[in-house]
Write a protein that holds these residues in place. Structure first.
Motif, PDB file in Angstrom:
ATOM      1  N   UNK A 122       0.833  -1.206   0.000  1.00 12.42           N
ATOM      2  CA  UNK A 122       0.000   0.000   0.000  1.00 12.42           C
ATOM      3  C   UNK A 122       0.865   1.253   0.000  1.00 12.42           C
ATOM      4  N   UNK A 123       0.475   2.221  -0.803  1.00  5.59           N
ATOM      5  CA  UNK A 123       1.177   3.496  -0.836  1.00  5.59           C
ATOM      6  C   UNK A 123       0.869   4.302   0.420  1.00  5.59           C
ATOM      7  N   UNK A 124       1.815   5.122   0.834  1.00  7.61           N
ATOM      8  CA  UNK A 124       1.574   6.022   1.952  1.00  7.61           C
ATOM      9  C   UNK A 124       0.674   7.167   1.486  1.00  7.61           C
ATOM     10  N   UNK A 125       0.075   7.838   2.435  1.00 10.24           N
ATOM     11  CA  UNK A 125      -0.770   8.974   2.097  1.00 10.24           C
ATOM     12  C   UNK A 125      -2.233   8.603   2.058  1.00 10.24           C
ATOM     13  N   UNK A 126      -3.094   9.600   1.936  1.00 17.20           N
ATOM     14  CA  UNK A 126      -4.543   9.347   1.919  1.00 17.20           C
ATOM     15  C   UNK A 126      -4.960   8.577   0.674  1.00 17.20           C
ATOM     16  N   UNK A 127      -5.866   7.603   0.811  1.00 23.23           N
ATOM     17  CA  UNK A 127      -6.309   6.818  -0.354  1.00 23.23           C
ATOM     18  C   UNK A 127      -7.248   7.624  -1.230  1.00 23.23           C
ATOM     19  N   UNK A 128      -7.401   7.227  -2.493  1.00 25.30           N
ATOM     20  CA  UNK A 128      -8.364   7.902  -3.375  1.00 25.30           C
ATOM     21  C   UNK A 128      -9.782   7.775  -2.821  1.00 25.30           C
TER      22      UNK A 128
END
Length: 224
Positions: free
Chosen positions: A152-158
């Motif tokens: 999973x990428x860091x940061x808020x999800x779409x």
């Protein structure tokens, strides 16, 4: 989180590596044999249910990795729905048909590129890919497989509005993006053309020509 543990061969191996395995098996006919195979494992929680209908966020402790050998008909929905709906999951390692694996991280303007490619790439980065020949299975299937891993990428999800635009865009992928989104009821054709122009894209571009990050910008432009 293991989806489709079958007779528990992989389950037993996983139980030696982690503190808890949530094993979700849909086949009730397998359940007695599976229960017997893992009866001595105190850190395996067996749930006989459909993983696509089960509230995976209610599992305790919350799972952080998904490992599974996924059949063709559920591979895409399980990956996409867990990426979107189970935020505790950080890593995936799944065996799927080769064409499905190729689709997950396909590049724009390729035949394999579609809505699932965009959604997966907006949520995760691929960390491993291993082709698996049909000859390692018995009996040998008619298709090739692949083991694919991603994180999973860091940061808020779409947000949900981005998924709506992505799915609407590829629902009519043979049409221009503006016409496709209009037909899908996402936005007016003129609105899409204006948004594309602001983003620097031609009015006649099709969905497969738009990179994943551009769909985020397009959803934001349409919401404006």
């Amino acid at each position: 989180l293991e989806v489709g543990p079958g007779l528990g061969v992989l389950t037993r191996y996983l139980a030696e590596q982690v503190s808890m395995v949530h094993a979700i098996e849909i086949d009730r006919a397998l359940a007695p044999k599976l229960e017997a195979a893992i009866s001595d494992l105190v850190n395996v929680q067996l749930v006989v249910a459909d993983a696509l209908r089960l509230d995976l966020t209610a599992l305790d402790p919350a799972p952080t990795k998904l490992i599974a050998n996924l059949p063709y008909n559920v591979a895409t929905p399980i990956v996409v729905e867990t990426l979107i709906g189970v935020p505790s999951l950080r890593e995936w390692c799944v065996m799927v048909q080769r064409e499905v694996a190729d689709r997950f991280f396909a590049s724009p303007s390729t035949k394999a590129y579609g809505a699932v490619s965009v959604m997966v790439r907006l949520h995760a980065e691929r960390t491993g890919f291993h082709p698996v020949a049909r000859t390692v299975f018995w009996p040998p299937p008619k298709v090739e497989s692949a083991l694919v891993a991603f994180r999973r990428l860091d940061g808020p999800p779409p947000g949900p509005e981005i998924r709506r635009v992505v799915e609407g865009a590829f629902r009519h992928r043979r049409k221009t993006l503006a016409n496709g989104l209009s037909l899908a009821g996402v936005a007016t054709r003129d609105g899409v053309v204006a948004a594309l122009d602001r983003l620097g894209f031609e009015a006649n571009i099709r969905a497969e020509g738009l990179p994943p990050e551009a769909f985020v910008a397009l959803a934001e432009a349409l919401s404006d």
